[in-house]
Design a protein around this motif. Structure first.
Motif, mmCIF file in Angstrom:
data_model
loop_
_atom_site.group_PDB
_atom_site.id
_atom_site.type_symbol
_atom_site.label_atom_id
_atom_site.label_comp_id
_atom_site.label_asym_id
_atom_site.label_seq_id
_atom_site.Cartn_x
_atom_site.Cartn_y
_atom_site.Cartn_z
ATOM 1 N N ARG A 1 41.136 24.277 42.858
ATOM 2 C CA ARG A 1 42.126 23.581 41.522
ATOM 3 C C ARG A 1 42.927 22.546 42.107
ATOM 4 O O ARG A 1 43.244 22.612 43.346
ATOM 5 C CB ARG A 1 43.075 24.691 41.198
ATOM 6 C CG ARG A 1 42.360 25.970 40.561
ATOM 7 C CD ARG A 1 42.550 25.778 38.972
ATOM 8 N NE ARG A 1 42.080 26.947 38.229
ATOM 9 C CZ ARG A 1 41.677 26.796 37.023
ATOM 10 N NH1 ARG A 1 41.865 25.722 36.535
ATOM 11 N NH2 ARG A 1 41.194 27.933 36.518
ATOM 12 N N THR B 1 37.991 15.633 28.700
ATOM 13 C CA THR B 1 38.061 15.865 29.861
ATOM 14 C C THR B 1 37.097 14.674 30.794
ATOM 15 O O THR B 1 36.233 14.336 30.150
ATOM 16 C CB THR B 1 37.850 17.277 30.710
ATOM 17 O OG1 THR B 1 36.473 17.577 30.310
ATOM 18 C CG2 THR B 1 38.316 18.077 29.885
ATOM 19 N N LEU C 1 36.768 21.288 27.787
ATOM 20 C CA LEU C 1 36.876 21.576 29.188
ATOM 21 C C LEU C 1 35.438 22.484 29.548
ATOM 22 O O LEU C 1 34.847 23.031 28.575
ATOM 23 C CB LEU C 1 38.040 22.949 29.378
ATOM 24 C CG LEU C 1 39.369 22.356 29.084
ATOM 25 C CD1 LEU C 1 40.536 23.691 29.080
ATOM 26 C CD2 LEU C 1 39.871 21.386 30.410
ATOM 27 N N GLU D 1 39.236 21.027 38.650
ATOM 28 C CA GLU D 1 38.831 21.649 39.604
ATOM 29 C C GLU D 1 37.705 20.955 40.497
ATOM 30 O O GLU D 1 37.202 19.878 40.044
ATOM 31 C CB GLU D 1 37.930 23.046 39.054
ATOM 32 C CG GLU D 1 38.828 23.990 38.301
ATOM 33 C CD GLU D 1 37.928 24.909 37.726
ATOM 34 O OE1 GLU D 1 37.322 25.904 38.828
ATOM 35 O OE2 GLU D 1 37.729 25.361 36.600
ATOM 36 N N SER E 1 43.810 21.322 34.213
ATOM 37 C CA SER E 1 42.827 22.298 34.649
ATOM 38 C C SER E 1 41.671 21.739 35.497
ATOM 39 O O SER E 1 40.546 22.344 35.763
ATOM 40 C CB SER E 1 41.977 22.834 33.284
ATOM 41 O OG SER E 1 42.728 23.278 32.268
ATOM 42 N N ASN F 1 36.771 18.881 34.825
ATOM 43 C CA ASN F 1 38.084 19.148 33.926
ATOM 44 C C ASN F 1 39.509 18.281 34.474
ATOM 45 O O ASN F 1 40.316 18.582 34.007
ATOM 46 C CB ASN F 1 38.495 20.592 33.976
ATOM 47 C CG ASN F 1 37.431 21.346 33.402
ATOM 48 O OD1 ASN F 1 36.786 20.899 32.299
ATOM 49 N ND2 ASN F 1 37.384 22.805 33.692
#
Length: 155
Positions: free
Chosen positions: A82, A43, A123, A90, A88, A66
């Motif tokens: 999000r 990530t 993550l 954020e 994923s 992420n």
């Protein structure tokens, strides 16, 4: 360790932030171009800080984590905890509340801002209050690479 390099669409050749990426313009998050990503990268994360803020050293304007591993991180990311369409990904809380909040120093002053891009091996689950400090605490031991790029804003 393989060196990560980053270029940012917000900062012109003279090191100045383009108006559309500032709080006095459209406040759009910029696009980032990365080279030298390690193959085990899982990530990405990006932090924007005002490193010359007179009261709060390294004042956080934006944090996102992420993000998928891409050589080009897209710009104009929408607000929200999000980020739709980016797995994923954020955003946290800084000067922007779950959104990019670009440079906006007082008129007549010049501030320097730094983007730091992190390459992580997993993550990251960032707990409340979703701040830079929370992220950095959780990312400790997972950072494979990082690179910075600085620019200035002077309205």
């Amino acid at each position: 360790m393989q060196e990560l390099t980053v270029r940012c669409s917000a900062i012109d050749a003279d090191g100045r932030f383009q108006l559309k990426h500032t709080g006095r313009g459209s406040d759009l998050s910029p696009e980032f171009h990365l080279q030298g990503l390690r193959p085990e990268a899982a990530t990405l994360a990006v932090i924007l800080e005002d490193i010359t803020h007179p009261l709060f050293r390294n004042f956080t304007h934006w944090i996102t984590w992420n993000l998928p591993v891409l050589e080009t991180i897209p710009g104009a990311l929408p607000r929200g905890k999000r980020i739709p369409g980016l797995g994923s990904a954020e955003q946290g809380i800084g000067y922007g509340f779950f959104r990019y909040a670009g440079p906006k120093p007082p008129r007549g002053s010049r501030h320097t801002y730094r983007f730091t891009v992190f390459v992580l091996d997993d993550l990251i689950a960032v707990p409340l209050p979703f701040t830079k400090r929370s992220f950095l605490r959780c990312a400790r031991g997972h950072i494979l690479q990082q690179a910075c790029i600085e620019g200035y804003c002077q309205p």
